[in-house]
Design an enzyme around this catalytic site. Structure first.
Site, mmCIF file in Angstrom:
data_model
loop_
_atom_site.group_PDB
_atom_site.id
_atom_site.type_symbol
_atom_site.label_atom_id
_atom_site.label_comp_id
_atom_site.label_asym_id
_atom_site.label_seq_id
_atom_site.Cartn_x
_atom_site.Cartn_y
_atom_site.Cartn_z
ATOM 1 N N ALA A 123 0.832 -1.203 0.000
ATOM 2 C CA ALA A 123 0.000 0.000 0.000
ATOM 3 C C ALA A 123 0.865 1.250 0.000
ATOM 4 C CB ALA A 123 -0.939 -0.027 1.204
ATOM 5 N N THR A 125 0.126 3.855 -2.864
ATOM 6 C CA THR A 125 -0.670 4.902 -3.521
ATOM 7 C C THR A 125 -1.740 5.488 -2.601
ATOM 8 O OG1 THR A 125 -0.324 3.770 -5.619
ATOM 9 C CG2 THR A 125 -2.124 5.347 -5.555
ATOM 10 N N GLU A 126 -1.931 6.796 -2.734
ATOM 11 C CA GLU A 126 -3.000 7.505 -1.995
ATOM 12 C C GLU A 126 -3.796 8.335 -2.995
ATOM 13 O OE1 GLU A 126 -1.330 9.825 1.162
ATOM 14 O OE2 GLU A 126 -0.368 8.073 2.064
ATOM 15 N N GLU A 363 2.113 -0.076 -11.035
ATOM 16 C CA GLU A 363 3.563 -0.212 -10.763
ATOM 17 C C GLU A 363 4.373 0.865 -11.486
ATOM 18 O OE1 GLU A 363 4.825 -4.266 -10.391
ATOM 19 O OE2 GLU A 363 2.935 -4.738 -9.414
ATOM 20 N N THR A 365 3.280 4.394 -14.002
ATOM 21 C CA THR A 365 2.763 4.520 -15.373
ATOM 22 C C THR A 365 3.940 4.496 -16.359
ATOM 23 O OG1 THR A 365 2.931 6.936 -15.461
ATOM 24 C CG2 THR A 365 0.886 6.017 -14.546
#
Ligand SMILES: Cc1cc2nc3c(=O)[nH]c(=O)nc-3n(C[C@H](O)[C@H](O)[C@H](O)COP(=O)(O)OP(=O)(O)OC[C@H]3O[C@@H](n4cnc5c(N)ncnc54)[C@H](O)[C@@H]3O)c2cc1C
Length: 380
Positions: A123, A125-126, A363, A365
């Protein structure tokens, strides 16, 4: 299709994964795509044949496969379904931070859960911090012998079901990326809340959720590496994971090619001639096949560098970019070549096209991959 460039042991594992895909993934992938929900059963099936946690070292109960072997398996899973492949490769992604920075005790805890059949999550990404991980607003504060974590993560693969996760949080928000740290968080800790599931265009049976962390207390010993090592750990993890996503994409591209070849051999034009006899169609197939092979060789090159212990960040980013762009391009070509049938839900290729799209995004862009590649070119 016997690949003589790999060892007999690797050929055996490739065949095992191919049979597994044919038996457990291909027959049900469409149904899971349509009905949604999480294909949890596949983890237990995979564990039975020993392809669970491929990256976990032998001393911690895993098979400890080299990277090329992991890639061969990921290609087979991707051939069957990118959603299933995303789930099955997820334990690899989530366990890489342990390989990079874990102590013996941390490895025993984390790998132990995975080898026992549990799932791991990653975890980072936000809602306001994707490509720019330094904008992370999840924070971790040390109180006595415990870290207290607060924040919200999103698009966390498998985290609705994961029993253990690596969570990134800032231990010093003023320092931006240099204040980011990585933590091991078990699902049963009070305050770990699974939020809404994402409603996705593709890989619909992969589990993607919001993760809320409300005053989650974990022991001080659950910090991976040192305070401020988070960005370094995340980047090294993504170096390891990108060739695996690339491998799944090669599998998806190979499947689209196979579907298109089969169609070109059997679908007749108005004169009763298979459309593959038209040079325009035949040349398109030749280009698709060339791209698939080039993609596979690029990923193998990156992983061979990794397995012999030399820097491979640039090659991993190149493989991720080229293979995932290839999957998208070849799937779209297959849809076009198959006309209305390709566009219909009755075809495999429309799903392949929806599923392939995500590989260009997660993972990191492919724009971010190009920043990595060009940065290494210009700054070396
Ligand atoms: C199905 C799915 C599963 C996922 N699973 C996970 C997971 O398990 N764990 C996890 O942590 N994350 C996960 N992610 C998140 C994923 O890694 C991010 O979506 C990705 O890193 C991009 O971040 P973003 O979506 O916030 O886009 P943004 O960073 O907001 O970018 C939006 C657009 O701007 C472009 N862009 C941004 N910065 C630049 C720049 N400097 N130069 C040029 N272009 C730029 C991007 O390429 C993109 O096209 C998942 C995402 C998806 C879709």
């Amino acid at each position: 299709m016997l690949d003589l460039t790999i060892t007999p042991e690797q050929q055996k594992i490739q065949q095992l994964a191919r049979n597994f895909t044919a038996q457990h993934i291909i027959p049900v992938a469409r149904e899971w795509d349509e009905r949604g929900g999480f294909h949890e059963f596949i983890l237990a099936e995979n564990k039975k044949i020993g392809l669970n946690c491929m990256a976990v070292p032998v001393e911690y109960g895993g098979p400890g496969y080299d990277s090329v072997t992991q890639s061969l398996v990921a290609e087979e899973w991707g051939y069957g379904c990118v959603a299933f492949a995303t789930t099955l490769c997820g334990n690899g992604l989530s366990s890489y931070p342990l390989a990079i920075a874990g102590t013996d005790e941390q490895k025993k805890l984390y790998y132990g859960r995975l080898v026992g059949g549990g799932m791991g999550g990653f975890a980072l990404t936000e809602p306001g911090a994707g490509s720019d991980a330094g904008s992370c607003t999840t924070v971790a504060k040390l109180e006595g012998d415990e870290w207290v974590i607060n924040g919200t993560k999103c698009f966390a693969t498998t985290c609705g079901y994961a029993s253990i996760m690596v969570v990134f949080a800032s231990t010093d928000p003023d320092k931006g990326v240099k204040g980011l740290s990585a933590f091991i968080v078990e699902k049963e800790r009070e305050g770990v809340l699974v939020g809404a599931e994402e409603h996705k265009m593709g890989i619909r049976s992969s589990n993607t959720v919001e993760l809320r962390l409300k005053n989650v207390r974990i022991p001080k010993t659950h910090l991976l590496g040192k305070e401020g090592d988070g960005m370094k750990i995340a980047m090294k993890t993504l170096d390891m994971a990108r060739p695996i996503v690339a491998s799944m994409s090669v599998g998806a591209a190979r499947r689209a090619l196979d579907e298109a070849v089969q169609f070109a051999k059997t679908y007749l034009d108005v004169n009763g001639k298979p459309i593959g006899r038209h040079q325009a169609v035949a040349f398109k197939l030749a280009d698709m096949a060339t791209q698939v092979e080039a993609a596979r060789q690029l990923v193998r090159n990156a992983l061979r560098l990794k397995d012999i212990g030399v820097p491979y960040t640039k090659e991993a980013a190149m493989a991720k970019t080229f293979c995932t762009d290839t999957a998208m391009r070849v799937a779209a070509e297959a849809v076009e070549l198959m006309g209305h049938y390709g566009y219909s839900k009755d075809s495999v290729v429309e799903k392949l096209m929806r599923d392939a799209k995500v590989t260009q995004i997660y993972e990191g862009t492919n724009q971010i991959q190009r920043i990595v590649i060009s940065g290494l070119l210009l700054n070396s």
